[in-house]
Enzyme design. Structure first.
Site, short mmCIF file in Angstrom:
data_model
loop_
_atom_site.label_atom_id
_atom_site.label_comp_id
_atom_site.label_asym_id
_atom_site.label_seq_id
_atom_site.Cartn_x
_atom_site.Cartn_y
_atom_site.Cartn_z
N LYS A 109 36.18 46.24 -6.36
CA LYS A 109 36.99 45.29 -5.24
C LYS A 109 38.36 46.42 -5.41
O LYS A 109 38.78 46.95 -6.41
CB LYS A 109 37.28 44.11 -5.73
CG LYS A 109 37.64 43.56 -6.92
CD LYS A 109 37.69 42.39 -6.81
CE LYS A 109 38.43 41.67 -8.13
NZ LYS A 109 37.97 40.32 -8.79
N TYR A 152 70.80 49.34 -11.70
CA TYR A 152 71.49 48.29 -10.74
C TYR A 152 71.99 47.42 -11.79
O TYR A 152 71.51 46.98 -12.77
CB TYR A 152 70.58 47.75 -9.96
CG TYR A 152 70.15 48.78 -8.78
CD1 TYR A 152 71.28 49.39 -7.80
CD2 TYR A 152 68.82 48.93 -8.66
CE1 TYR A 152 70.74 50.04 -6.95
CE2 TYR A 152 68.47 49.84 -7.62
CZ TYR A 152 69.52 50.35 -6.65
OH TYR A 152 69.15 51.43 -5.79
#
Ligand SMILES: *Cc1c(COP(=O)(O)O)cnc(C)c1O
Length: 403
Positions: free
Chosen positions: A73, A298
């Site tokens: 899957k 950041y």
């Protein structure tokens, strides 16, 4: 009504065709020989077909030859649906393939994969006839016997389904107390064959055993009543390490086939010798020197304590490299491991190189692969991620090469 049916069928065909062409690198992913890009800095995934086959044999050995229903899957856990399906379908140990999205089942058939497919995810009852035409077995848990019987009649051959029993997970599946009636009802329909009954453990070890008792009691009741229930299956990767009495008639693992231990403690048990079947790599994009006190990332998440070289890698959380990698993961460049620093942004990761400039622009950087110390389990442990988060989130846009 007829027009509507035709529309729906052509919609399914168009969807499958469109999906076969996606991701854009699908053609490269199917090639067995394409080496990693020599010129591109974009991150890529390498898939080891030999390791996939080894892991399937290992599971079969451990499970005393019980057949494997291979769970592929979610784009085969990030490795790439088609190359993985084609490789695993070659294994004598693998009886069938399981997916949870109808579009994945259709993609497999459109690409010519002929192995049995169990579709464990949701579908509209209007799609059952199309699924049956393509030999896609639905997993069912509601009283849709009439729909199944019509699909069988329409195709002129029996339809096989697997029935999902909820023994305590509470997700999907008919509640175990109501399951006998449902299975009996489905099995009594003309042209409907029960190929199996299945369940999923909660992975709460003591309660798993109660779930197993419920499941086995149901199977025994149905068999006693003369209902053919096919193969009983419950074992995911976790189960292989945790419950020897739950292998039943067929095993249904995903993660171990990709060569990854679901939990660190399972690796130490030495039950299965698993070889990671994928590598995630990129190239060093930029190397520069920071002076003590300079920052990176950041919010200035990193401040250099002393003069140091750093390298920027063009890979980030938009590619599936998790943000938590900045909390301790290391990246291998050449033969050395370098810590991820600052923060992982959408498309960039920064690693600390140290006082000497030991890496160059264009060097291959390995985020994880099959080498000890760089395995997905090692990376997951280093930064507190789950191995499921490391593979399942790998972007569909990444190029994939079978090596
Ligand atoms: C994903 C899945 C599996 C396989 O789980 P792993 O932990 O990867 O082995 C088995 N059964 C069902 C129903 C699943 O959804």
């Amino acid at each position: 009504m007829d027009d509507w049916n035709i529309d729906r069928r052509s919609f399914l065909a168009a969807t499958a065709a469109a999906l076969t062409a996606w991701p854009p690198h699908a053609a490269a992913a199917q090639s067995v020989t394409t080496p990693p890009h020599d010129s591109s800095f974009d991150p890529w995934i390498e898939v080891r077909a030999d390791h996939l086959l080894h892991n399937a044999s290992e599971v079969a050995r451990f499970a005393d030859g019980r057949p494997i229903l291979a769970v592929i899957k979610n784009n085969a856990y990030g490795l790439g649906l088609l190359p993985v399906a084609r490789t695993l379908a070659q294994s004598k140990a693998v009886r069938g393939l399981a997916v949870v999205k109808l579009h994945e089942a259709l993609t497999l058939r459109e690409a010519g994969v002929t192995a049995p497919i169990l579709m464990m995810g949701p579908f509209d009852t209007r799609d059952v006839a199309d699924m049956h035409t393509r030999d896609i077995m639905p997993m069912v848990y509601t009283p849709i016997g009439d729909v199944l019987a019509r699909a069988a009649q329409g195709a002129g051959r029996p339809i096989t389904v697997h029935v999902k029993i909820d023994t305590g997970l509470g997700r999907v599946g008919v509640p175990h107390r109501e399951a006998a009636d449902l299975v009996r009802g489905l099995a009594s329909q003309q042209g409907v064959t029960i190929g199996g009954i299945m369940m999923t453990f909660t992975e709460d070890a003591p309660f798993d055993q109660e779930q197993l008792r419920r499941f086995e009691a149901l199977a025994a009741d149905l068999t006693r009543a003369g209902v053919k229930i096919g193969a009983r299956h419950a074992a995911s990767s976790y189960t292989l390490f945790q419950h020897d009495n739950a292998l039943l008639d067929m095993v249904r693992p995903g993660m171990v086939l990709y060569g990854i231990y679901p939990e660190a403690r399972f690796r130490a048990m030495k039950r299965l010798e698993l070889r990671p079947a994928l590598a995630f790599r990129t190239r060093v994009l930029y190397v520069k020197k920071l002076a003590a006190g300079d920052s990176a990332g950041y919010d200035r998440a990193y401040i250099a304590k002393r003069d140091t070289w750093i390298a920027t890698l063009p890979v980030g959380h938009a590619d599936g490299w998790p943000r938590v990698a900045a909390k301790g993961a290391k990246v291998r460049i050449g033969t050395r491991q370098y810590p991820v620093i600052a923060s992982v942004s959408a498309s960039h990761t920064i690693v600390e190189i140290g006082a000497d400039r030991t890496v160059q622009v264009g060097n291959i950087a390995t985020l994880f692969d099959w080498e000890d110390g760089s395995r997905p389990e090692d990376v997951a442990a280093a930064c507190g991620a789950s191995v499921y988060d490391l593979t399942m989130h790998l972007g569909g846009h990444l190029s994939r090469h079978t090596v």
